[in-house]
Design an enzyme around this catalytic site. Structure first.
Site: not given
Ligand code: CAA
Ligand code: FAD
Length: 381
Positions: A125, A242, A267, A278, A362
Site C-alpha cells: 500500500l 492492527r 543477578r 522493591q 500499520e
Molecule cells: N472500514 C471501512 N471503510 C472505511 C474505514 C474502515 N475502517 N475507514 C474509512 N473508511 C471509508 C470511510 O467511510 C470513507 O468512505 P466514504 O468516502 O464512502 O464516506 C472513506 O473510507 C474515506 O475515509 P476517511 O475520509 O476517514 O479517509 P482518510 O483519507 O481521512 O484516511 C485514515 C483515514 C484512517 C487516516 C487512513 O488513511 C489510514 O488508516 N492511514 C494509515 C495507513 C496505514 O495504516 N498504512 C499501513 C500500511 S500496511 C503496513 O504498515 C504493514 C506492516 O507494517 C507490516
Molecule cells: P508519514 O505519513 O510521513 O508520517 C510522518 C509523521 O507524521 C508520523 O509521526 C505521523 O504520525 C505524522 N502524521 C502524518 N499524518 C498526520 C496527521 N494527519 N495528523 C497527525 N500526525 C500525522 N507499508 C505497507 O504498505 N506494507 C508493508 O508491508 C509495510 N511494512 C512496513 C515495515 C516497516 C519496517 C516499516 C518501517 C514500515 C512499513 N510500512 C508498510 C509502511 C508504514 O505503514 C508507514 O511507514 C506508516 O504508515 C507511516 O507512513 P510514513 O512512513 O510515510 O510516515
C-alpha cells in the site's frame, strides 16, 4: 465475552507455543544478526496452519477464528517479531482475498498463502511519499484489453522480495480515495522489480523492500473487489491487521517481562538478588499490569471481529495501547538488565529494537488516535 479459551483456541495457542519454542526461538538471535529471511520456516508455519488461522478449511486454513489468530501471533512474536510480522501480513492478505475475492481467486491465491506454497504474502500500500495518507498514492493501473498494466513505486513492503502473492494498491482514476483499486500480483511477474533491502534498527530478519512496477501486466481477473473500492479494502484489511500488530506487541512485551523476571532472580547486587529489591519488583508489577491491559484490549477487538460486530475503533485502541506499552516495557526490561541489557548476549536489546516500529507501521500512533477519535465522535453525531 468469555475469558476462558475454547478447545480450538487452546489448541492453536499450544501449537503456536510449541512451534515458537522449538522452531522459531532457537534461531531468532542469529537471523536477526545475519538479516536472514527464514524461508524454510514459513513452509513449516503453513503446514501447522498458522498462515491462515482465520481462513476456511476448504482453502487450507485452520478456520480457528480471530481470537485464535491473536493468540498465535502472541506466541510467535514472543519468540521472534521478524518472523511474526511476515506471518501477520500473510494472514492479512489471505483474509482480504478470502473476503473480497472471487471463488477462482480464493481457490488459487488463498490456498497458496495459507499452505505456505506462496512462502509469504505482501501488502503493498505505502509509497515513498504516501504512508499515513494512502489516498495520495500514485502507482497507476490502466486497463488494456484483458490485462491491467501497473506503473509506479511502493515503499517499505514487508517480505516483498520473497512473497509469492501480493496485494497491490494502484490508482485507476484520479478521484482521491475513491480512485484506488486493489490487485493481486504474483511474485516474479514480469515488470515487478524488487528494490533495495532496508537496513533497519529492528526486525532485522524481516525483509523490507521497495517495489517498482514498470509496465507490469497482470490478467484482468486479478483485480480484487470492484474497481474504485481499493481504499475501503485497505481500511478493512488494516482494521484486522492492527489486531495482529497489537498481538505482536503483547508477545514481545511478554518475552521482555519474562526475561526480566528470570534475570533479576539470578543477578546479585549488594548481597541479594536484584529481584528482592522493591524498585525492580514494582517496575515488573507495572509492566505486568500494562501487558495484561493490552492483552485484554486485543482480545476484545478480536472477539468483536470474530462475532461480526464493528471493531474499527477497538482494533485501533488495542494497536495504540499495546504498541506504546511494548515500548515502555522493553525499555524497562533493558533497565532491569543493567549493562547486560545493552548487549546482544541477552535478548532484551532485540525486543527493544523490534518493539520500536510497532508505533509506526500499520498506522502510526497518531493515525490510531485519529481513528479512535473519529469513531468516538461518530457515536455522538
Ligand atoms: N472500514 C471501512 N471503510 C472505511 C474505514 C474502515 N475502517 N475507514 C474509512 N473508511 C471509508 C470511510 O467511510 C470513507 O468512505 P466514504 O468516502 O464512502 O464516506 C472513506 O473510507 C474515506 O475515509 P476517511 O475520509 O476517514 O479517509 P482518510 O483519507 O481521512 O484516511 C485514515 C483515514 C484512517 C487516516 C487512513 O488513511 C489510514 O488508516 N492511514 C494509515 C495507513 C496505514 O495504516 N498504512 C499501513 C500500511 S500496511 C503496513 O504498515 C504493514 C506492516 O507494517 C507490516
Ligand atoms: P508519514 O505519513 O510521513 O508520517 C510522518 C509523521 O507524521 C508520523 O509521526 C505521523 O504520525 C505524522 N502524521 C502524518 N499524518 C498526520 C496527521 N494527519 N495528523 C497527525 N500526525 C500525522 N507499508 C505497507 O504498505 N506494507 C508493508 O508491508 C509495510 N511494512 C512496513 C515495515 C516497516 C519496517 C516499516 C518501517 C514500515 C512499513 N510500512 C508498510 C509502511 C508504514 O505503514 C508507514 O511507514 C506508516 O504508515 C507511516 O507512513 P510514513 O512512513 O510515510 O510516515
Amino acid at each position: 465475552m468469555n475469558l476462558e479459551l475454547t478447545e480450538t483456541q487452546t489448541l492453536i495457542r499450544d501449537t503456536a507455543r510449541k512451534f515458537a519454542k522449538e522452531r522459531v526461538a532457537p534461531r531468532a538471535r542469529t537471523i536477526d544478526r545475519e538479516e536472514y529471511f527464514p524461508t524454510e520456516l514459513f513452509k513449516e508455519l503453513g503446514e501447522v496452519g498458522l498462515l491462515g488461522v482465520n481462513i476456511p478449511a476448504r482453502y487450507g486454513g485452520s478456520e480457528a477464528g480471530v481470537v485464535s489468530y491473536a493468540l498465535a501471533m502472541m506466541e510467535v512474536s514472543a519468540a521472534c517479531a521478524s518472523t511474526s510480522v511476515a506471518m501477520a501480513v500473510t494472514n492479512m492478505c489471505a483474509e482480504l482475498i478470502n473476503a473480497y475475492g472471487t471463488d477462482a481467486q480464493r481457490e488459487k491465491f488463498v490456498t497458496k498463502l495459507a499452505s505456505g506454497e506462496a512462502i509469504v504474502g505482501s501488502f503493498a500500500l505505502s509509497e515513498p511519499h504516501a504512508g499515513s495518507d494512502p489516498g495520495a498514492l500514485l502507482t497507476s493501473a490502466v486497463r488494456k484489453g484483458d490485462k491491467w498494466v501497473l506503473n509506479g513505486s511502493k515503499q517499505w513492503i514487508t517480505s516483498g522480495a520473497y512473497a509469492g502473492v501480493m496485494v497491490v494498491w494502484a490508482r485507476t482514476s484520479p478521484a482521491g480515495n475513491k480512485g484506488l483499486s486493489a490487485f493481486i500480483v504474483e511474485g516474479g511477474t514480469k515488470g515487478l522489480i524488487i528494490g533495495k533491502h532496508e537496513d533497519k534498527m529492528g526486525l532485522r530478519a524481516s525483509n523490507t523492500v521497495s517495489l517498482t512496477f514498470e509496465d507490469c501486466e497482470i490478467p484482468a481477473d486479478q483485480i480484487l473487489g470492484k474497481e474504485g473500492d481499493g481504499f475501503k479494502l485497505a481500511m478493512v484489511a488494516l482494521d484486522g491487521g492492527r489486531i495482529g500488530i497489537a498481538s505482536q506487541a503483547c508477545g514481545v512485551a511478554r518475552a521482555a517481562l519474562d526475561a526480566s523476571v528470570r534475570y533479576t532472580k539470578d543477578r546479585k547486587a549488594f548481597g541479594q538478588a536484584v529481584a528482592e529489591f522493591q524498585a525492580p519488583r514494582f517496575m515488573m508489577a507495572d509492566m505486568k499490569v500494562q501487558l495484561a491491559a493490552a492483552e485484554l484490549l486485543t482480545f476484545r477487538a478480536a472477539h468483536l471481529k470474530e462475532n461480526g460486530k464493528p471493531f474499527t475503533r477497538e482494533a485501533s485502541m488495542a494497536k495504540l495501547y499495546a504498541s506504546e506499552m511494548a515500548n515502555r516495557v522493553c525499555d524497562k526490561a533493558v533497565q532491569l538488565h543493567g549493562g547486560y541489557g545493552y548487549i546482544d548476549e541477552f535478548p532484551v536489546e532485540r525486543y527493544f529494537r523490534d518493539a520500536r516500529v510497532q508505533t509506526i507501521y500499520e498506522g502510526t500512533s497518531e493515525i490510531q488516535r485519529m481513528v479512535i477519535a473519529r469513531e468516538t465522535f461518530k457515536l455522538f453525531s
